[in-house]
Design a protein around this motif. Structure first.
Motif, PDB file in Angstrom:
ATOM      1  N   ILE A  55       0.836  -1.094  -0.092  1.00  0.00           N
ATOM      2  CA  ILE A  55       0.121   0.134   0.038  1.00  0.00           C
ATOM      3  C   ILE A  55       1.076   1.581   0.158  1.00  0.00           C
ATOM      4  N   LEU A  56       2.154   1.342   0.936  1.00  0.00           N
ATOM      5  CA  LEU A  56       3.181   2.363   0.651  1.00  0.00           C
ATOM      6  C   LEU A  56       3.646   2.435  -0.105  1.00  0.00           C
ATOM      7  N   GLY A  57       4.017   1.102  -1.101  1.00  0.00           N
ATOM      8  CA  GLY A  57       4.699   1.365  -2.119  1.00  0.00           C
ATOM      9  C   GLY A  57       4.078   1.768  -3.627  1.00  0.00           C
ATOM     10  N   SER A  58       2.861   2.655  -3.476  1.00  0.00           N
ATOM     11  CA  SER A  58       2.102   2.355  -4.568  1.00  0.00           C
ATOM     12  C   SER A  58       1.556   3.384  -5.332  1.00  0.00           C
ATOM     13  N   GLY A  59       2.042   4.898  -4.212  1.00  0.00           N
ATOM     14  CA  GLY A  59       1.817   6.032  -4.928  1.00  0.00           C
ATOM     15  C   GLY A  59       0.875   6.840  -3.850  1.00  0.00           C
ATOM     16  N   HIS A  60       0.036   6.169  -2.649  1.00  0.00           N
ATOM     17  CA  HIS A  60      -0.429   7.180  -2.392  1.00  0.00           C
ATOM     18  C   HIS A  60       0.384   7.979  -1.118  1.00  0.00           C
ATOM     19  N   HIS A  61      -0.903   8.764  -0.707  1.00  0.00           N
ATOM     20  CA  HIS A  61      -0.293   9.528   0.408  1.00  0.00           C
ATOM     21  C   HIS A  61      -0.889   9.294   1.587  1.00  0.00           C
ATOM     22  N   PHE A  62       0.292   8.843   2.819  1.00  0.00           N
ATOM     23  CA  PHE A  62      -0.672   8.881   4.171  1.00  0.00           C
ATOM     24  C   PHE A  62       0.680   9.929   4.809  1.00  0.00           C
ATOM     25  N   SER A  63      -0.016  10.398   6.049  1.00  0.00           N
ATOM     26  CA  SER A  63       0.365  11.515   6.906  1.00  0.00           C
ATOM     27  C   SER A  63       1.074  10.815   7.371  1.00  0.00           C
ATOM     28  N   VAL A  64       0.431  10.051   8.406  1.00  0.00           N
ATOM     29  CA  VAL A  64       0.969   8.477   9.439  1.00  0.00           C
ATOM     30  C   VAL A  64       0.569   7.234   9.429  1.00  0.00           C
ATOM     31  N   VAL A  65       1.485   6.695   9.439  1.00  0.00           N
ATOM     32  CA  VAL A  65       0.918   4.729   9.739  1.00  0.00           C
ATOM     33  C   VAL A  65       0.848   4.527  11.205  1.00  0.00           C
ATOM     34  N   LEU A  66       0.150   3.714  11.478  1.00  0.00           N
ATOM     35  CA  LEU A  66      -0.264   3.558  12.966  1.00  0.00           C
ATOM     36  C   LEU A  66       0.410   1.982  12.541  1.00  0.00           C
TER      37      LEU A  66
ATOM     38  N   ILE B 234      11.647  -1.772   8.008  1.00  0.00           N
ATOM     39  CA  ILE B 234      12.188  -1.752   5.999  1.00  0.00           C
ATOM     40  C   ILE B 234      12.053  -0.892   5.741  1.00  0.00           C
ATOM     41  N   ILE B 235      10.830   0.396   6.372  1.00  0.00           N
ATOM     42  CA  ILE B 235      10.098   1.301   5.845  1.00  0.00           C
ATOM     43  C   ILE B 235      11.054   2.045   6.379  1.00  0.00           C
ATOM     44  N   ARG B 236      12.038   2.587   7.289  1.00  0.00           N
ATOM     45  CA  ARG B 236      13.177   3.046   6.860  1.00  0.00           C
ATOM     46  C   ARG B 236      14.164   2.628   6.063  1.00  0.00           C
ATOM     47  N   ASN B 237      14.385   1.699   5.342  1.00  0.00           N
ATOM     48  CA  ASN B 237      15.763   1.018   4.521  1.00  0.00           C
ATOM     49  C   ASN B 237      15.010   0.961   3.630  1.00  0.00           C
ATOM     50  N   THR B 238      13.388   2.005   2.974  1.00  0.00           N
ATOM     51  CA  THR B 238      13.145   2.139   1.436  1.00  0.00           C
ATOM     52  C   THR B 238      12.850   3.203   0.741  1.00  0.00           C
ATOM     53  N   PRO B 239      14.218   3.641   0.444  1.00  0.00           N
ATOM     54  CA  PRO B 239      14.464   5.246  -0.192  1.00  0.00           C
ATOM     55  C   PRO B 239      12.443   5.801  -0.619  1.00  0.00           C
ATOM     56  N   GLU B 240      11.874   4.852  -1.024  1.00  0.00           N
ATOM     57  CA  GLU B 240      10.444   5.731  -1.082  1.00  0.00           C
ATOM     58  C   GLU B 240       9.670   5.955  -0.294  1.00  0.00           C
ATOM     59  N   ILE B 241       9.490   5.599   0.884  1.00  0.00           N
ATOM     60  CA  ILE B 241       8.633   5.421   2.059  1.00  0.00           C
ATOM     61  C   ILE B 241       9.180   5.370   3.117  1.00  0.00           C
ATOM     62  N   LYS B 242      10.304   5.617   3.224  1.00  0.00           N
ATOM     63  CA  LYS B 242      11.487   5.778   4.567  1.00  0.00           C
ATOM     64  C   LYS B 242      10.823   6.876   5.280  1.00  0.00           C
ATOM     65  N   ASN B 243      10.235   8.371   4.524  1.00  0.00           N
ATOM     66  CA  ASN B 243       9.820   9.516   5.067  1.00  0.00           C
ATOM     67  C   ASN B 243       9.256   9.783   6.201  1.00  0.00           C
ATOM     68  N   ILE B 244       8.157   8.919   5.540  1.00  0.00           N
ATOM     69  CA  ILE B 244       6.466   8.474   6.522  1.00  0.00           C
ATOM     70  C   ILE B 244       6.335   8.346   7.518  1.00  0.00           C
ATOM     71  N   PRO B 245       5.964   9.450   8.382  1.00  0.00           N
ATOM     72  CA  PRO B 245       5.861   8.900  10.093  1.00  0.00           C
ATOM     73  C   PRO B 245       5.254   8.223  10.486  1.00  0.00           C
ATOM     74  N   VAL B 246       5.879   7.261  11.533  1.00  0.00           N
ATOM     75  CA  VAL B 246       5.657   6.188  11.845  1.00  0.00           C
ATOM     76  C   VAL B 246       5.565   5.952  13.368  1.00  0.00           C
ATOM     77  N   ILE B 247       4.179   4.919  13.571  1.00  0.00           N
ATOM     78  CA  ILE B 247       3.586   5.875  15.042  1.00  0.00           C
ATOM     79  C   ILE B 247       3.498   3.682  15.577  1.00  0.00           C
ATOM     80  N   ALA B 248       4.271   4.169  16.344  1.00  0.00           N
ATOM     81  CA  ALA B 248       3.964   2.125  16.499  1.00  0.00           C
ATOM     82  C   ALA B 248       3.460   2.325  17.855  1.00  0.00           C
ATOM     83  N   VAL B 249       2.196   1.411  17.708  1.00  0.00           N
ATOM     84  CA  VAL B 249       1.063   0.841  18.583  1.00  0.00           C
ATOM     85  C   VAL B 249       1.376  -0.324  19.501  1.00  0.00           C
ATOM     86  N   THR B 250       1.475  -0.535  20.579  1.00  0.00           N
ATOM     87  CA  THR B 250       1.592  -2.087  21.180  1.00  0.00           C
ATOM     88  C   THR B 250       1.332  -1.688  22.821  1.00  0.00           C
TER      89      THR B 250
END
Length: 121
Positions: A41-52, A68-84
């Motif tokens: 989904i993240l790699g398909s070009g959709h713009h997300f403000s945040v990933v939970l 993996i997200i942080r090491n993938t150039p196209e999506i590495k800058n998307i903010p990720v909020i860890a939920v646990t």
């Protein structure tokens, strides 16, 4: 434009509750139940403000998914909020070390979650 949030959680009940809450607050929400789906989904070009990102999932867990997200150039800058559900101080540290931008523990405090999401606008 309203913010678009991707919820990644293997538990449909968590997805249902979070999606309902966030949509009621005016967010656009997409969901998936595995890290691999999230990458697609993240790699398909959709713009997300945040990933939970749920951190405890079968297969690729949230920790590995964030790496993996942080090491993938196209999506590495998307903010990720860890939920646990793991709410010890070292759990927060572990989430931040793999590259999460923020951390929210379960059961989720909705006001805290919204405040956290709003940091990334």
């Amino acid at each position: 434009m309203k913010k678009k949030i991707l919820i990644v959680d293997d538990d449909p009940r968590n997805i249902f509750a979070l999606k309902l809450t966030l949509k009621a607050r005016g967010y656009a929400v997409e969901t998936c139940t595995t890290a691999q789906e999230a990458f697609d989904i993240l790699g398909s070009g959709h713009h997300f403000s945040v990933v939970l990102m749920d951190m405890m999932m079968p297969g690729i867990d949230g920790y590995e998914a964030v790496r993996i997200i942080r090491n993938t150039p196209e999506i590495k800058n998307i903010p990720v909020i860890a939920v646990t559900a793991q709410a010890m101080p070292e759990d927060r540290q572990k989430c931040m070390e793999v590259g999460a931008d923020e951390y929210v523990s379960k059961p989720i405090d909705v006001d805290l979650l919204i405040t956290t999401i709003e940091k990334f606008s």
